[in-house]
Write a protein that holds these residues in place. Structure first.
Motif, short mmCIF file in Angstrom:
data_model
loop_
_atom_site.label_atom_id
_atom_site.label_comp_id
_atom_site.label_asym_id
_atom_site.label_seq_id
_atom_site.Cartn_x
_atom_site.Cartn_y
_atom_site.Cartn_z
N ALA A 123 5.35 -2.02 -8.37
CA ALA A 123 5.90 -1.06 -7.41
C ALA A 123 7.02 -0.26 -8.05
O ALA A 123 7.87 -0.81 -8.76
CB ALA A 123 6.41 -1.79 -6.17
N SER A 124 7.02 1.06 -7.80
CA SER A 124 8.04 1.92 -8.40
C SER A 124 8.70 2.85 -7.40
O SER A 124 9.74 3.44 -7.70
CB SER A 124 7.43 2.75 -9.53
OG SER A 124 6.35 3.54 -9.04
N THR A 125 8.10 2.99 -6.21
CA THR A 125 8.66 3.87 -5.18
C THR A 125 8.68 3.15 -3.84
O THR A 125 8.01 2.12 -3.67
CB THR A 125 7.84 5.16 -5.04
OG1 THR A 125 6.52 4.83 -4.57
CG2 THR A 125 7.73 5.89 -6.38
N LYS A 127 7.34 4.25 -1.08
CA LYS A 127 6.02 4.36 -0.45
C LYS A 127 5.06 3.31 -0.98
O LYS A 127 4.31 2.69 -0.22
CB LYS A 127 5.46 5.76 -0.69
CG LYS A 127 6.17 6.86 0.10
CD LYS A 127 5.52 8.21 -0.12
CE LYS A 127 6.21 9.29 0.70
NZ LYS A 127 5.60 10.62 0.49
N SER A 128 5.08 3.08 -2.28
CA SER A 128 4.20 2.06 -2.85
C SER A 128 4.61 0.66 -2.37
O SER A 128 3.76 -0.19 -2.10
CB SER A 128 4.21 2.12 -4.37
OG SER A 128 5.50 1.85 -4.90
N LEU A 131 3.33 0.25 1.22
CA LEU A 131 1.87 0.06 1.21
C LEU A 131 1.50 -1.34 0.77
O LEU A 131 0.63 -1.99 1.36
CB LEU A 131 1.22 1.09 0.28
CG LEU A 131 -0.30 0.95 0.09
CD1 LEU A 131 -1.02 1.10 1.42
CD2 LEU A 131 -0.81 1.97 -0.92
N ILE A 132 2.18 -1.84 -0.26
CA ILE A 132 1.89 -3.19 -0.76
C ILE A 132 2.20 -4.24 0.29
O ILE A 132 1.45 -5.21 0.48
CB ILE A 132 2.67 -3.45 -2.07
CG1 ILE A 132 2.07 -2.61 -3.20
CG2 ILE A 132 2.64 -4.93 -2.43
CD1 ILE A 132 2.90 -2.60 -4.46
#
Length: 461
Positions: A123-125, A127-128, A131-132
């Motif tokens: 994960a880097s943001t 939003k990600s 979602l995860i």
């Protein structure tokens, strides 16, 4: 002592007493004898790994939040997203269990969501990350397969105890991960000397591997039914699926139990989310102390939820369905009163004491709810289990967004906790509407109407 499952000599024998359907009539949680007790242990361990994975993220949130630069709104949205994933997956898991059996359904969900657990490492943001969390939340659908499996292996005499112990021991995963994951992070940063920004990412290989291994164990050693693998009763898959779904959705008892469960298990999940921050902010305790208090709330599931199932069975044996319903109402009502009190207590130790008492009754109410579920519908048991389970996570989303989203600054956290208790009490009132033709309800006895036999068939067949 072995008892033959049938009078015919070619029928299988089992290492414990069984009924005419070969379901166990005794429950021995410390036995591993196949197929009944082996299925029990595989079911709760598989669900345990899913709870461990889902709540492994909050345990490392300080490090994750700093590295990904998450705002408070991002963290709150991610928490709600994990519950949303569970809502839809639990509802879908019910028909899946009815069609393919709990073993295949459980393993499939665990294996499909394990990559999402590992994806946290990448994960880097914001939003990600959100979602995860949504995708990992899907794994909690294994709760439905766990309860379905227990109802397939144990008779009505002990099914409440079996479902309660399985769910209670599995739910302890949400508490254990609060201790294990920080320890793994400490080991990686202080012993292996990894950078903090890299260490928390490596740490998520632990829950991912645990989930994969337990899923493989379910496939390798599990058995759907006492007599073997689950078999579909119809070759028309689509027609059978929608028939099962329709029969479950039209049963009002499932909706009532979903509402009740939404404000016992749902409240429990919400409390898991907010209780550490509550003690940290209101009483000024350290982060470690607040975490320990929160962990104790989750660990109580080892005893309290199973106790609810045991009480349900005991009351069912003595008073029938009336006993099961009244004990559920009583436990959730007491929990509601304690929840109201938790928000009004001014002292630290008084709040801890009330929280501990609250955990006993709110978690017991969850066990008592699933002491009723197996008696609602036999042909659509998976759907009813899925509806009830989804109600739990939907209740968590509602209470989280309604009372603890931070959007209303005029309502303090302590007042929101008390309001949550009021909602709990109101949710118990529809229990008075539940009625079973052959076993009655809270205020009525069994029906003696000439059509009661047909009504009972429509209900259970």
């Amino acid at each position: 002592m072995e008892q033959q499952a049938s009078k015919t000599t070619d029928q299988p024998t089992f290492p414990m007493q069984v009924d005419s359907d070969h379901k166990a009539t005794v429950f021995r949680p410390f036995s591993i004898s196949p197929p009944h007790m082996r299925a029990f242990h595989l079911a709760w361990i598989s669900l345990f790994s899913c709870f461990f994975s889902t709540f492994s993220i909050p345990s490392l949130l300080p490090a994750i939040r700093q590295d990904l630069r998450l705002t408070a709104a991002d963290v709150g949205t991610a928490g709600a997203a994990s519950f949303c994933g569970s809502i839809f997956s639990r509802l879908a898991m019910g028909p899946a269990c009815d069609m393919f059996g709990p073993r295949a359904a459980s393993a499939a969900v665990s294996l499909l969501t394990a990559p999402a657990v590992l994806a946290v490492s990448f994960a880097s943001t914001a939003k990600s990350f959100i979602l995860i969390r949504f995708l990992i939340g899907i794994s909690l659908a294994n709760f439905v397969s766990c309860q379905f499996w227990m109802a397939s292996m144990f008779s009505g005499e002990v099914v409440g105890a079996a479902t309660g112990v399985a769910a209670g021991w599995a739910s302890a995963g949400s508490g254990l991960t609060q201790l294990v994951m920080p320890s793994v992070y400490y080991f990686l940063t202080h012993i292996v000397n990894l950078k903090p920004s890299f260490a928390w990412r490596v740490a998520f290989t632990v829950p991912a591997l645990l989930q994969i291994l337990t899923a493989l164990a379910v496939l390798a050693y599990g058995q759907d039914l006492p007599d073997g693998k689950y078999k579909r009763t119809s070759t028309n898959t689509n027609k059978n699926y929608f028939s099962i779904l329709y029969n479950g959705l039209k049963n009002y008892r499932g909706w009532v139990l979903a509402l009740t469960y939404g404000f016992c298990f749902g409240v429990e999940l919400t409390t898991d989310n907010i209780i550490a921050q509550y003690f940290y902010d209101r009483f000024g305790v350290g982060m470690e102390t607040a975490g320990a208090i929160a962990a104790s709330f989750g660990f109580a599931n080892i005893v309290t939820r199973p106790a609810g199932g045991v009480v349900s069975d005991a009351m069912g044996r003595r008073y029938g369905m009336r006993g099961r319903l009244w004990s559920l109402w009583a436990a959730q009502t007491v929990a509601a009163v304690l929840c109201v009190g938790l928000g009004r207590i001014e002292s630290l130790w008084g709040s801890v004491l009330v929280m501990c008492c609250f955990s006993v009754f709110v978690q017991a109410a969850s066990g008592l709810t699933f002491g009723v579920v197996p008696f609602v519908s036999k042909r659509s048991l998976g759907v009813i289990s899925g509806m009830t389970g989804s109600g739990g996570t939907l209740g968590a989303v509602v209470t989280q967004l309604l009372l603890f989203s931070g959007s209303n600054n005029n309502i303090s956290t302590q007042k929101s906790i008390s309001l949550m208790g009021i909602l709990m009490f109101l949710s118990t009132l529809p229990l008075t509407l539940l009625y079973f033709p052959h076993s009655g309800g809270m205020f009525c006895g069994p029906s003696h109407h000439p059509n009661s036999e047909q009504d009972y068939y429509n209900l259970l067949s």
